[in-house]
Design a protein around this motif. Sequence first.
Motif: not given
Ligand code: ZN
Length: 220
Positions: A34, A36, A67, A69, A176
Motif C-alpha cells: 500500500h 500512500d 492510495h 490523497m 485503512d
Molecule cells: Zn492509505
Amino acid sequence: MPTVPTLINPSILSADFANLERDITAIADADWVHVDVMDNHFVPNLTIGLPVVERIREVSPLPLDVHLMIEDADRWAPRYAETGAQSVTFHVEAAADPAKVAREIRRLGARAGMAIKPATRLEEVEHLLPEIDMLLVMTVEPGFGGQSFMDDQLPKISAARALLSASDLDVWIQVDGGISRDTIGRAAEAGANVFVAGSAIYGAPDIPAEIATLRSLARP
Ligand code: ZN
Ligand code: DX5
C-alpha cells in the motif's frame, strides 16, 4: 457469488523512506504493498510522487495498491495507472468526475479504487459502485499513520457489503487506518476484505509473524 479474497496490504508510510526496497522486501509475505501519495493540499501531509512510485513498481515483488490523497484526481489518477500499479485508488472528494476517473484507471489496465473519508456517506457514492473494483472506507481521517481506528465507520462497511451482495457486484472493501490485532476482526466481521496496516506491521518486532497473525484474525 464471487469469492472475496482476504488481503493484507502493509502501508509503507510507516517504513523507512531511506530504505524502501529493504522495507518492501520485509513484507514479501503480504498480498499487496500500500503506497500512500499525499500532496499537502487534500491532506495536511506530503509524501511521494510519480518518480518514486515508478521505482517502487520496478523493485516491488508485490503488486502496488496506490492510495492517492491528492487534489485533482481527474488529472493525476491516470498517470499513476500508467506506472503499471495494479490498483489505483482516488478520493471521491477530490474528483470532479469520479465515474470518468474510474473508467480511465480501468482503461489503463489497473483496478479502480475509490476512497471515502469518514464524513462521506455511502449514499453519496452508491451510484458509482458499478464503476469500481474496490471501495476504500477510511477508518481514520486521512493524512497520518498511527491514529486510532474509528468504530463509527463500521456500520458504513456493513451497509456497503450488504449493498454489494444484493446487487451482485464484485467490489472489494478496503479499510485503512488504525488496523491492528485489536481492530481487524471487527472490520472483517463488518464485511471488509482488504486490510491496510502501517504502524501495526512496521512497528512489530517480527513482521512476517505479524502479517500471519493479522491474516488469521481477518479470516471470517
Ligand atoms: Zn492509505
Ligand atoms: C493514512 C494512510 C494510511 C496509513 C495507515 O492516511 O492512508 O495508509 O499508513 O497507518 P496506520 O495503519 O498506522 O493507521
